[in-house]
Motif scaffolding. Structure first.
Motif, PDB file in Angstrom:
ATOM      1  N   ILE A  16       9.979  -4.084   6.926  1.00  0.00           N
ATOM      2  CA  ILE A  16       9.676  -5.503   6.774  1.00  0.00           C
ATOM      3  C   ILE A  16       8.551  -5.696   5.761  1.00  0.00           C
ATOM      4  CG2 ILE A  16      10.357  -6.098   9.134  1.00  0.00           C
ATOM      5  CD1 ILE A  16       7.263  -6.143   9.734  1.00  0.00           C
ATOM      6  N   ALA A  17       8.336  -6.936   5.396  1.00  0.00           N
ATOM      7  CA  ALA A  17       7.158  -7.327   4.624  1.00  0.00           C
ATOM      8  C   ALA A  17       6.168  -7.978   5.587  1.00  0.00           C
ATOM      9  CB  ALA A  17       7.537  -8.310   3.522  1.00  0.00           C
ATOM     10  N   VAL A  18       4.889  -7.854   5.272  1.00  0.00           N
ATOM     11  CA  VAL A  18       3.844  -8.491   6.062  1.00  0.00           C
ATOM     12  C   VAL A  18       3.089  -9.470   5.178  1.00  0.00           C
ATOM     13  CG1 VAL A  18       1.647  -8.136   7.270  1.00  0.00           C
ATOM     14  CG2 VAL A  18       3.574  -6.601   7.700  1.00  0.00           C
ATOM     15  N   ASN A  19       2.907 -10.677   5.649  1.00  0.00           N
ATOM     16  CA  ASN A  19       2.119 -11.688   4.956  1.00  0.00           C
ATOM     17  C   ASN A  19       0.758 -11.751   5.642  1.00  0.00           C
ATOM     18  OD1 ASN A  19       1.042 -14.186   3.959  1.00  0.00           O
ATOM     19  ND2 ASN A  19       3.135 -14.800   3.406  1.00  0.00           N
ATOM     20  N   ALA A  20      -0.284 -11.290   4.956  1.00  0.00           N
ATOM     21  CA  ALA A  20      -1.623 -11.221   5.543  1.00  0.00           C
ATOM     22  C   ALA A  20      -2.486 -12.351   5.005  1.00  0.00           C
ATOM     23  CB  ALA A  20      -2.267  -9.873   5.229  1.00  0.00           C
ATOM     24  N   GLU A  21      -3.002 -13.151   5.912  1.00  0.00           N
ATOM     25  CA  GLU A  21      -3.788 -14.333   5.549  1.00  0.00           C
ATOM     26  C   GLU A  21      -5.285 -14.038   5.711  1.00  0.00           C
ATOM     27  OE1 GLU A  21      -2.913 -18.821   6.686  1.00  0.00           O
ATOM     28  OE2 GLU A  21      -4.036 -17.836   8.289  1.00  0.00           O
ATOM     29  N   ILE A  66      -0.922 -10.409   0.378  1.00  0.00           N
ATOM     30  CA  ILE A  66      -2.148 -11.094   0.781  1.00  0.00           C
ATOM     31  C   ILE A  66      -2.043 -12.528   0.287  1.00  0.00           C
ATOM     32  CG2 ILE A  66      -4.661 -11.128   0.578  1.00  0.00           C
ATOM     33  CD1 ILE A  66      -4.430  -8.086  -0.023  1.00  0.00           C
ATOM     34  N   ALA A  67      -1.764 -13.428   1.197  1.00  0.00           N
ATOM     35  CA  ALA A  67      -1.507 -14.824   0.821  1.00  0.00           C
ATOM     36  C   ALA A  67      -1.788 -15.736   1.995  1.00  0.00           C
ATOM     37  CB  ALA A  67      -0.068 -14.975   0.317  1.00  0.00           C
ATOM     38  N   PRO A  89      -1.523   3.855   2.448  1.00  0.00           N
ATOM     39  CA  PRO A  89      -0.201   4.247   1.926  1.00  0.00           C
ATOM     40  C   PRO A  89       0.785   3.111   1.707  1.00  0.00           C
ATOM     41  CG  PRO A  89      -0.395   4.816   4.261  1.00  0.00           C
ATOM     42  CD  PRO A  89      -1.757   4.376   3.801  1.00  0.00           C
ATOM     43  N   VAL A  90       0.494   1.912   2.227  1.00  0.00           N
ATOM     44  CA  VAL A  90       1.397   0.780   2.049  1.00  0.00           C
ATOM     45  C   VAL A  90       1.046   0.025   0.769  1.00  0.00           C
ATOM     46  CG1 VAL A  90       2.076  -1.451   3.052  1.00  0.00           C
ATOM     47  CG2 VAL A  90       1.836   0.548   4.522  1.00  0.00           C
ATOM     48  N   ARG A  91       2.036  -0.549   0.128  1.00  0.00           N
ATOM     49  CA  ARG A  91       1.832  -1.345  -1.091  1.00  0.00           C
ATOM     50  C   ARG A  91       1.222  -2.700  -0.736  1.00  0.00           C
ATOM     51  NH1 ARG A  91       6.673  -3.728  -5.014  1.00  0.00           N
ATOM     52  NH2 ARG A  91       5.529  -5.581  -5.712  1.00  0.00           N
ATOM     53  N   PHE A  92       0.228  -3.117  -1.539  1.00  0.00           N
ATOM     54  CA  PHE A  92      -0.412  -4.421  -1.351  1.00  0.00           C
ATOM     55  C   PHE A  92      -0.258  -5.266  -2.611  1.00  0.00           C
ATOM     56  CE2 PHE A  92      -2.473  -1.758   1.718  1.00  0.00           C
ATOM     57  CZ  PHE A  92      -2.671  -2.579   2.811  1.00  0.00           C
ATOM     58  N   ASP A  93       0.202  -6.508  -2.425  1.00  0.00           N
ATOM     59  CA  ASP A  93       0.276  -7.499  -3.484  1.00  0.00           C
ATOM     60  C   ASP A  93      -0.611  -8.680  -3.087  1.00  0.00           C
ATOM     61  OD1 ASP A  93       2.186  -5.872  -4.689  1.00  0.00           O
ATOM     62  OD2 ASP A  93       3.857  -6.941  -3.752  1.00  0.00           O
ATOM     63  N   MET A  94      -0.920  -9.528  -4.050  1.00  0.00           N
ATOM     64  CA  MET A  94      -1.758 -10.688  -3.759  1.00  0.00           C
ATOM     65  C   MET A  94      -1.228 -11.916  -4.487  1.00  0.00           C
ATOM     66  SD  MET A  94      -5.879 -11.247  -4.436  1.00  0.00           S
ATOM     67  CE  MET A  94      -6.338 -10.031  -3.188  1.00  0.00           C
ATOM     68  N   VAL A  95      -1.264 -13.061  -3.800  1.00  0.00           N
ATOM     69  CA  VAL A  95      -0.897 -14.340  -4.403  1.00  0.00           C
ATOM     70  C   VAL A  95      -2.163 -15.173  -4.536  1.00  0.00           C
ATOM     71  CG1 VAL A  95       0.465 -16.454  -4.156  1.00  0.00           C
ATOM     72  CG2 VAL A  95       1.403 -14.257  -3.384  1.00  0.00           C
ATOM     73  N   SER A  96      -2.356 -15.772  -5.711  1.00  0.00           N
ATOM     74  CA  SER A  96      -3.551 -16.568  -5.965  1.00  0.00           C
ATOM     75  C   SER A  96      -3.193 -17.778  -6.818  1.00  0.00           C
ATOM     76  CB  SER A  96      -4.601 -15.716  -6.692  1.00  0.00           C
ATOM     77  OG  SER A  96      -5.707 -16.501  -7.113  1.00  0.00           O
TER      78      SER A  96
END
Length: 331
Positions: A16-21, A66-67, A89-96
């Motif tokens: 799954i994907a995780v959306n972290a706020e 990260i959004a 080890p997990v990939r992290f992306d960010m929305v800004s």
């Protein structure tokens, strides 16, 4: 870290994907984000962030975005939070929204974040001012230019807003971005109505897909799909046939797992990172009925029937194939 990574279940598993706020507070007042539904905006505590990280494993999670419903660059612990994820080890992306992406922040996140996705509505300052309310158009454009120049290990992408008022200036917006050297331009083929809370007129998915093809954009509908096998496993395991809900887990700034990322009011928590693993929360959610308040008016619930799923799968396969060809040419 105070929590341990979850063990995989046997059989029928999917990633799954995780959306972290990091924060549910924002420096913008965009009309496509009904923020008035968030009654108690807050910042995530560092202890909670470390608990989130402890719940993530690459066997279960293929991507963390990260959004959430706030702007991560406004968090007072931005630099420490970025440091905490280094080496995970997990990939992290960010929305800004790009307003506070100054050179110091850009240099600090470079290499820790894999993809930096900046939301940008239009090259036309009048359109931008109506869509990205409360933000400085010229400042955001300058920060996009700085990101393109400074980032070496983090890839820059632009998320183009699919609202009707943005579409007339879309060609000029794309031309300006490509002139800056930004090659990864994305757009969603659906303007999410936020579980029915956004009532504005929206362009049809077919219209947006045509624009995505015409301008050679990347469709965001495949960004939360790790692979065809994972998608099929998810589809088989969940009796509740809502792919957008099932392939993403939203972790709020309070550390709560939410039933769906369209729960803007953060009212339907189904666990907390301090006490529940991702496996426990997924198992819990897979057995839950639809929540009328969220699901009845949502334009994503029936987004993927059998035919739609096949079209999305074809788009996914094409994008992966073209991405492979691009990598071979540049090797």
């Amino acid at each position: 870290m105070s929590a341990t990574a979850p063990k995989m279940r046997s059989g029928g598993d999917y990633r799954i994907a995780v959306n972290a706020e990091w924060t549910s507070k924002c420096n913008a007042l965009c009309p496509m984000c009904p923020r008035e539904l968030i009654e108690h905006p807050q910042l995530m505590k560092r202890e909670t962030w470390q608990q989130v990280l402890g719940r993530l494993s690459p066997e279960r999670v293929f991507r963390v975005v990260i959004a959430g419903y706030g702007e991560p660059t406004t968090h007072k612990g931005f630099f420490e939070f970025v440091d905490d994820l280094r080496g995970h080890p997990v990939r992290f992306d960010m929305v800004s929204n790009g307003h506070l992406l100054d050179p110091d922040k850009l240099r600090h996140l470079d290499g820790a974040i894999e993809l930096l996705l900046v939301s940008f509505s239009s090259i036309d300052p009048a359109v931008y001012g109506r869509v990205h309310v409360n933000l400085d158009h010229a400042r955001v454009m300058a920060n996009i230019q700085a990101a393109q120049k400074l980032l070496r290990r983090t890839r820059l992408a632009i998320s183009l807003t699919p609202m009707p008022e943005c579409l007339p200036s879309l060609p000029e917006t794309i031309d300006w971005l490509r002139a800056q050297g930004v090659d990864t331009l994305t757009m969603s083929p659906t303007l999410y109505n936020r579980a029915g809370s956004l009532k504005a007129d929206e362009p049809a998915t077919r219209t947006l897909r045509d624009l995505i093809r015409r301008h050679r954009l990347r469709s965001q509908e495949i960004d939360f799909i790790p692979g065809a096998r994972d998608l099929l496993r998810q589809w088989r395991r969940n009796r509740f046939r809502c792919i957008p809900r099932n392939v993403d887990v939203f972790v709020s700034a309070a550390g709560e797992y939410l039933y769906c990322y369209n729960d803007i009011g953060h009212r339907h928590a189904i666990g907390h990172v301090a006490s529940d693993s991702l496996d426990e929360v997924l198992t819990r959610r897979e057995g839950m009925e639809p929540i009328a308040e969220l699901c009845n008016g949502c334009n994503m619930r029936h987004r993927y029937g059998a035919a739609e799923l096949l079209r999305a799968g074809a788009s996914f396969a094409k994008a992966r194939f073209e991405g492979g060809l691009t990598a071979l040419r540049s090797a």
